[in-house]
Design a protein around this motif. Structure first.
Motif, PDB file in Angstrom:
ATOM      1  N   UNK A 194       0.832  -1.205   0.000  1.00  0.00           N
ATOM      2  CA  UNK A 194       0.000   0.000   0.000  1.00  0.00           C
ATOM      3  C   UNK A 194       0.870   1.259   0.000  1.00  0.00           C
ATOM      4  N   UNK A 195       0.292   2.367  -0.455  1.00  0.00           N
ATOM      5  CA  UNK A 195       1.021   3.637  -0.512  1.00  0.00           C
ATOM      6  C   UNK A 195       1.402   4.154   0.869  1.00  0.00           C
ATOM      7  N   UNK A 196       0.503   3.994   1.842  1.00  0.00           N
ATOM      8  CA  UNK A 196       0.728   4.549   3.177  1.00  0.00           C
ATOM      9  C   UNK A 196       0.399   3.485   4.224  1.00  0.00           C
ATOM     10  N   UNK A 197       1.381   2.688   4.568  1.00  0.00           N
ATOM     11  CA  UNK A 197       1.173   1.585   5.512  1.00  0.00           C
ATOM     12  C   UNK A 197       0.719   2.094   6.871  1.00  0.00           C
ATOM     13  N   UNK A 198       1.319   3.155   7.361  1.00  0.00           N
ATOM     14  CA  UNK A 198       0.961   3.659   8.691  1.00  0.00           C
ATOM     15  C   UNK A 198      -0.503   4.071   8.753  1.00  0.00           C
ATOM     16  N   UNK A 199      -0.993   4.721   7.718  1.00  0.00           N
ATOM     17  CA  UNK A 199      -2.400   5.110   7.692  1.00  0.00           C
ATOM     18  C   UNK A 199      -3.297   3.884   7.640  1.00  0.00           C
ATOM     19  N   UNK A 200      -2.945   2.894   6.817  1.00  0.00           N
ATOM     20  CA  UNK A 200      -3.753   1.677   6.745  1.00  0.00           C
ATOM     21  C   UNK A 200      -3.831   1.004   8.120  1.00  0.00           C
ATOM     22  N   UNK A 201      -2.686   0.841   8.781  1.00  0.00           N
ATOM     23  CA  UNK A 201      -2.638   0.175  10.097  1.00  0.00           C
ATOM     24  C   UNK A 201      -3.439   0.974  11.123  1.00  0.00           C
ATOM     25  N   UNK A 202      -3.323   2.289  11.097  1.00  0.00           N
ATOM     26  CA  UNK A 202      -4.075   3.127  12.040  1.00  0.00           C
ATOM     27  C   UNK A 202      -5.578   3.013  11.800  1.00  0.00           C
ATOM     28  N   UNK A 203      -5.993   2.998  10.542  1.00  0.00           N
ATOM     29  CA  UNK A 203      -7.419   2.882  10.230  1.00  0.00           C
ATOM     30  C   UNK A 203      -7.956   1.512  10.641  1.00  0.00           C
ATOM     31  N   UNK A 204      -7.172   0.459  10.406  1.00  0.00           N
ATOM     32  CA  UNK A 204      -7.599  -0.877  10.835  1.00  0.00           C
ATOM     33  C   UNK A 204      -7.712  -0.919  12.364  1.00  0.00           C
ATOM     34  N   UNK A 205      -6.786  -0.289  13.060  1.00  0.00           N
ATOM     35  CA  UNK A 205      -6.830  -0.242  14.532  1.00  0.00           C
ATOM     36  C   UNK A 205      -8.072   0.510  15.003  1.00  0.00           C
ATOM     37  N   UNK A 206      -8.419   1.595  14.322  1.00  0.00           N
ATOM     38  CA  UNK A 206      -9.632   2.343  14.666  1.00  0.00           C
ATOM     39  C   UNK A 206     -10.874   1.477  14.510  1.00  0.00           C
ATOM     40  N   UNK A 207     -10.815   0.506  13.608  1.00  0.00           N
ATOM     41  CA  UNK A 207     -11.945  -0.407  13.392  1.00  0.00           C
ATOM     42  C   UNK A 207     -11.844  -1.648  14.276  1.00  0.00           C
ATOM     43  N   UNK A 208     -10.791  -1.730  15.111  1.00  0.00           N
ATOM     44  CA  UNK A 208     -10.681  -2.812  16.084  1.00  0.00           C
ATOM     45  C   UNK A 208      -9.723  -3.935  15.744  1.00  0.00           C
ATOM     46  N   UNK A 209      -8.920  -3.795  14.684  1.00  0.00           N
ATOM     47  CA  UNK A 209      -7.973  -4.854  14.323  1.00  0.00           C
ATOM     48  C   UNK A 209      -6.538  -4.353  14.425  1.00  0.00           C
ATOM     49  N   UNK A 210      -5.734  -5.119  15.135  1.00  0.00           N
ATOM     50  CA  UNK A 210      -4.308  -4.828  15.261  1.00  0.00           C
ATOM     51  C   UNK A 210      -3.525  -5.904  14.509  1.00  0.00           C
ATOM     52  N   UNK A 211      -2.378  -5.556  13.951  1.00  0.00           N
ATOM     53  CA  UNK A 211      -1.559  -6.586  13.297  1.00  0.00           C
ATOM     54  C   UNK A 211      -1.075  -7.615  14.318  1.00  0.00           C
TER      55      UNK A 211
END
Length: 113
Positions: free
Chosen positions: A66-83
């Protein structure tokens, strides 16, 4: 040559997987192909799909850059999923891995900072 990619993820519990991937990807499927298959178009001509195939569930491994990994991970965390795992390779490329309820692994990679 034109190219389309459909990366399949076999799942045992279709309803649970559908809900989990909606959270991970941040949207409902782009289209539902059948009662047992749902497709998310990640970019033009590049899709992932889940399919109810319990005999094969838990063995998929896919990486999406993805273009912006940090944003993707933060958005997934906001939805309740952590890597489940994060890595940085010697060349600076980064990766965040997620594991669905069946044990399938979908990883997201990003360019060095």
């Amino acid at each position: 040559m034109a190219l389309d990619l459909y990366a399949g993820i076999p799942v045992a519990d279709y309803a649970a997987a559908l809900a989990w991937y909606e959270v991970l990807l941040g949207s409902p499927p782009t289209f539902v192909a059948s009662d047992t298959e749902a497709v998310w178009e990640l970019a033009e001509h590049r899709s992932v799909f889940i399919e109810h195939r319990p005999e094969h569930a838990g063995h998929a491994m896919h990486t999406v850059f993805v273009d912006d990994l940090d944003t993707f991970v933060a958005q997934a965390a906001d939805r309740g999923l952590e890597p489940t795992k994060r890595e940085t390779y010697p060349n600076g490329v980064r990766k965040a891995a997620y594991v669905d309820p069946d044990g399938n692994e979908i990883q997201f990679g990003g360019a060095p900072l």
